[in-house]
Motif scaffolding. Structure first.
Motif, PDB file in Angstrom:
ATOM      1  N   UNK A  51       0.743  -1.291   0.019  1.00 63.93           N
ATOM      2  CA  UNK A  51      -0.089   0.021   0.157  1.00 63.93           C
ATOM      3  C   UNK A  51       0.844   1.492   0.163  1.00 63.93           C
ATOM      4  N   UNK A  52       0.365   2.286  -0.742  1.00 60.70           N
ATOM      5  CA  UNK A  52       1.242   3.596  -0.605  1.00 60.70           C
ATOM      6  C   UNK A  52       0.308   4.759  -0.460  1.00 60.70           C
ATOM      7  N   UNK A  53       0.708   5.583  -0.253  1.00 56.97           N
ATOM      8  CA  UNK A  53       0.176   6.966   0.209  1.00 56.97           C
ATOM      9  C   UNK A  53      -0.808   7.394  -1.041  1.00 56.97           C
ATOM     10  N   UNK A  54      -2.226   7.629  -0.902  1.00 57.98           N
ATOM     11  CA  UNK A  54      -3.099   7.964  -2.298  1.00 57.98           C
ATOM     12  C   UNK A  54      -2.599   9.056  -2.812  1.00 57.98           C
ATOM     13  N   UNK A  55      -2.406   8.820  -4.296  1.00 58.35           N
ATOM     14  CA  UNK A  55      -2.156  10.252  -5.097  1.00 58.35           C
ATOM     15  C   UNK A  55      -2.944  10.100  -6.423  1.00 58.35           C
ATOM     16  N   UNK A  56      -3.113  10.745  -7.277  1.00 56.25           N
ATOM     17  CA  UNK A  56      -3.541  10.787  -8.534  1.00 56.25           C
ATOM     18  C   UNK A  56      -2.469  10.483  -9.363  1.00 56.25           C
ATOM     19  N   UNK A  57      -2.708   9.072  -9.904  1.00 59.52           N
ATOM     20  CA  UNK A  57      -1.814   8.402 -10.951  1.00 59.52           C
ATOM     21  C   UNK A  57      -2.203   8.590 -12.216  1.00 59.52           C
ATOM     22  N   UNK A  58      -3.192   9.104 -12.688  1.00 55.70           N
ATOM     23  CA  UNK A  58      -3.743   9.377 -14.259  1.00 55.70           C
ATOM     24  C   UNK A  58      -3.626   7.888 -14.978  1.00 55.70           C
ATOM     25  N   UNK A  59      -2.824   8.253 -15.998  1.00 53.20           N
ATOM     26  CA  UNK A  59      -2.922   6.876 -16.856  1.00 53.20           C
ATOM     27  C   UNK A  59      -2.181   5.753 -16.327  1.00 53.20           C
ATOM     28  N   UNK A  60      -1.468   5.876 -15.257  1.00 46.74           N
ATOM     29  CA  UNK A  60      -0.632   4.856 -14.611  1.00 46.74           C
ATOM     30  C   UNK A  60      -1.467   4.181 -13.777  1.00 46.74           C
ATOM     31  N   UNK A  61      -2.780   4.376 -13.573  1.00 43.98           N
ATOM     32  CA  UNK A  61      -3.764   3.265 -12.974  1.00 43.98           C
ATOM     33  C   UNK A  61      -3.724   2.255 -14.023  1.00 43.98           C
ATOM     34  N   UNK A  62      -3.590   1.118 -13.466  1.00 43.34           N
ATOM     35  CA  UNK A  62      -3.733  -0.135 -14.302  1.00 43.34           C
ATOM     36  C   UNK A  62      -5.343  -0.438 -15.071  1.00 43.34           C
ATOM     37  N   UNK A  63      -5.193  -1.026 -16.133  1.00 38.49           N
ATOM     38  CA  UNK A  63      -6.406  -1.364 -16.850  1.00 38.49           C
ATOM     39  C   UNK A  63      -6.458  -2.724 -17.239  1.00 38.49           C
TER      40      UNK A  63
END
Length: 199
Positions: A51-63
């Motif tokens: 787990x990591x500190x929440x952040x806005x990852x944009x296109x790096x969120x896995x699909x």
């Protein structure tokens, strides 16, 4: 090679080829980061994700359908696996590359191609022993033989129902695990009485 097949670069059939994030780890988050240990034997082991500190990852969120390739370190560089489940709040760290197909017809073919070309990924490494790296530009320029659209479509038509069943079974397994984790403590402390249940 058949006339309607073609040789092209990996980059030409992908929307995204990029390394992951530099995470800030924490124990209090529902966002997970996949690291190199998670990618092994063409599978993704989420039990080793952190787990990591929440952040806005944009296109790096896995699909679903993304291909992951370990991109640093002797002995781990080149290992590949495909995301064959519905990912939620999931990304990768900077030691893993994400390869995302530009068309749905490419998804299953790309997964099969990547897992059968781990040695080729390894051969693209730069740097010295222990400090090896798979540069994104070299990854982008990899040559790939692309079957015809009709072959790709037929291949997807065969593989997709199998993949859909796998996802259903994974989701069912998750629901059953949640139910077990909810009921077991209640059974152990006597909140639920099963003394009259006949087996």
């Amino acid at each position: 090679m058949p006339d309607d097949w073609k040789e092209c670069t990996l980059n030409s059939i992908c929307d995204l080829i990029i390394k992951g994030i530099t995470p800030k780890y924490t124990e209090n988050s529902d966002q997970l980061v996949i690291n190199q240990k998670c990618v092994r034997n063409h599978q993704i082991d989420l039990s080793l994700a952190r787990p990591h500190t929440p952040k806005k990852v944009n296109e790096k969120w896995l699909k679903y359908g993304d291909v992951l390739v370990n991109s640093t370190g002797t002995g781990t560089l080149g290992r590949a696996a495909q995301v064959q489940f519905i990912p939620n709040n999931l990304t990768v760290d900077s030691h893993v590359s994400i390869i995302r197909a530009s068309k749905q017809e490419y998804v299953y073919f790309l997964g099969l191609w990547a897992t059968s070309h781990e040695h080729d990924f390894e051969m693209l490494q730069t740097g010295s022993t222990g400090q090896t790296d798979l540069p994104r530009e070299r990854l982008k320029q990899m040559q790939i033989i692309l079957p015809s659209e009709s072959i790709l479509s037929s291949f997807s038509d065969v593989i997709k129902p199998i993949a859909d069943i796998r996802i259903q079974k994974q989701q069912e397994s998750q629901r059953l695990s949640l139910l077990r984790d909810t009921l077991l403590p209640k059974l152990m402390n006597g909140e639920i009485d099963v003394s009259q249940v006949r087996i």
